[in-house]
Design an enzyme around this catalytic site. Sequence first.
Site, PDB file in Angstrom:
ATOM      1  CG  ASP A 127     -35.678   1.265 -10.085  1.00  0.00           C
ATOM      2  OD1 ASP A 127     -34.964   2.274 -10.153  1.00  0.00           O
ATOM      3  OD2 ASP A 127     -36.686   1.183  -9.353  1.00  0.00           O
TER       4      ASP A 127
ATOM      5  CG  ASP B  38     -38.109   1.786 -12.980  1.00  0.00           C
ATOM      6  OD1 ASP B  38     -37.045   2.428 -13.074  1.00  0.00           O
ATOM      7  OD2 ASP B  38     -38.606   1.440 -11.893  1.00  0.00           O
TER       8      ASP B  38
ATOM      9  CG  ASP C 233     -40.813  -0.253  -8.380  1.00  0.00           C
ATOM     10  OD1 ASP C 233     -39.836   0.359  -8.864  1.00  0.00           O
ATOM     11  OD2 ASP C 233     -41.325   0.035  -7.288  1.00  0.00           O
TER      12      ASP C 233
END
Length: 663
Positions: A358, A564, A560
Amino acid sequence: MGLPKPRTQEAQQPSSNKQAKAKTNQSTFIKCCHVAATGASKHRELLFALLGGIFLLAGYIAEQTALAGSSAITLYLLSYAIGGYYKTKEGVLDLVKDRSLNVEILMILAAIGAAYIGYWNEGAILIFIFSLSGAMETYTFQKSEKDLSALIEMAPAEANLIDEKTGNARTVPVDTIEVGDRVLIRPGERVPVDGVVINGETTVDEAALTGEAVPVTKTYDSQVFNGTINGKGSMTVEVTKKNADSLFQKMIQLVQQAKSERPPTQLWIEKIEGPYVITVLMMVALMIVIPYTFLNWGFEETFYRAMVLLVVASPCAVVASVMPALLSAISTGARNGVLMKGGMYLEQLSKANAIAFDKTGTITKGQPEVTDSILTDKRASDEIFAAVAAVEHQSNHPLAKAIFKFCQKETEKQLPEVLTIEDVTGYGVQAEIASDKWLLGSIAFMKRSNIVGYPSDWKAWERNRQEEGKTIVYAAVNDEVVGAFAIKDQIRKDAKETLRELQKAGVKTIMITGDHEATAASIAKEAGVDDWISESLPEQKVEEVVRLKKKYGSVIMVGDGVNDAPALAKADIGIAMGSGTDVAIDTADLVLMKSELDKIRLSLRLSKRMNRIVKQNLVFSMSVIVLLIIGNFFQQVSLPLGVIGHEGSTILVILNGLRLLKT
């Protein structure tokens, strides 16, 4: 001798301080007794093994003197009973409870068989070395689990809660602390809670969580974590998480979970152990019958060789090839700020061919700032800034915080009241202020809401910012765009080096983000990833992970945020940043406690080393078994030599696994 003097009323009724002191002394005494008992019980298996060795030596001496006969046999029997107590108990319990044969049963049968044909000395040597080896196995397992015990002991049990009315601090159990309470942490004390500093300045040793030896400076609004050690300053902390939800408690839970789970290799070994033992017993039966019947061996020699076969064919070393290495690797990871939820994840980690990241909070710091803004003349700038600040103040998203901070500085107006607000996941937020409907979010959100009009000269401004890798958030009121904010999040300082090292190791790196294509391309180029995927909503991230798995085989996902979590769950291995959301941490298979990307490299190295050591152990242990079986068939291996070869190989594979305790 005179009569004792009568005690006064004060002496007869001790004060509360004396009672407290007495209770403290009693508690200390009980605690000391408990520690002593625990220490003795921890080494009891080793003591029994050594005592069995002493009776073995005494039996051997008696056998060489005039005491030979019943006295020597009695001493050997004591050596059998005491030295073999723990292993016999373990084998019989497994046989009765699980109805499964194990290596302990093979050793027991071999020792009884040796005694049956008069080889008391060899049988006692077998019991002694086998029990000593078992005690050493227990000791090494305890050593590899020392980090978990140390973690549990470091968890503070009490905290200094500040009373809201009086402002005084009183000591209370940490489990009674609630979110929002204020806690005083004095110099040298362990931090008992997760929270933020609201008063004071100090340094905190966070090595227990991150492995970083250098203390971290803590000032107003700094985060502190349960289990870390306060320096010379005093600070007041506002609690942000209950004790059970704190990062330190989660760390303990994760390490406990990891140590209790078995990787696929260990599960396979445990699955075949029972059938293997049955096969060995069948081979022993054939060893007794065939040489005696067809090769003209004497019965005693044939039976002796069968007992040696029982020993050398036992899979002790094979069984011990995996778990010491696994526990050592997990302990090393925990010491260095990497938590693994299970052995299977560590085993599979180095087999990944691609790793997806990410962007926000993972490749970047997750602390974006507004660098540019542009407004229309539809409304006064003060009004726009005040309204945007009021809406974004309701959100904890990093982009929202950055916009709120910027707009608050740009306006002197009081922030208006937000009547309603709704988060549109992956797009932005919509809110109502007075009679106006405000929308804040991406260009995709504007198009989705049929808001397409904004000044044509914004195109160049928009394009230039996107080329610089900035994220643009648009503000619209009543279906008209009135402003835009360019936001930049800096690349983590360790991201570029980590990505380069992963690429050198042959792992493909991909960035998945919800940003516009131009912004994603700029960040990807700056960070140095192999590929990137832009404009991905949470459900699309899952689809992209599935696509990557089809393309590359095994895939790691690093993230995080809440958005996600689905992708972390879908990937073969999910890695969460320690600074991320609870949902991401709970979903992931590995957690980077200090949110340092270079710990991914450490994890991959640990995984590769562990798999290599496990292969070494398996090849070595099976080779020793084969060589000893062949040597026994050619009558070149005595029972003591077979025991030494068998147990020696077991100890060697355990020590080889313990090499992973070093980083």
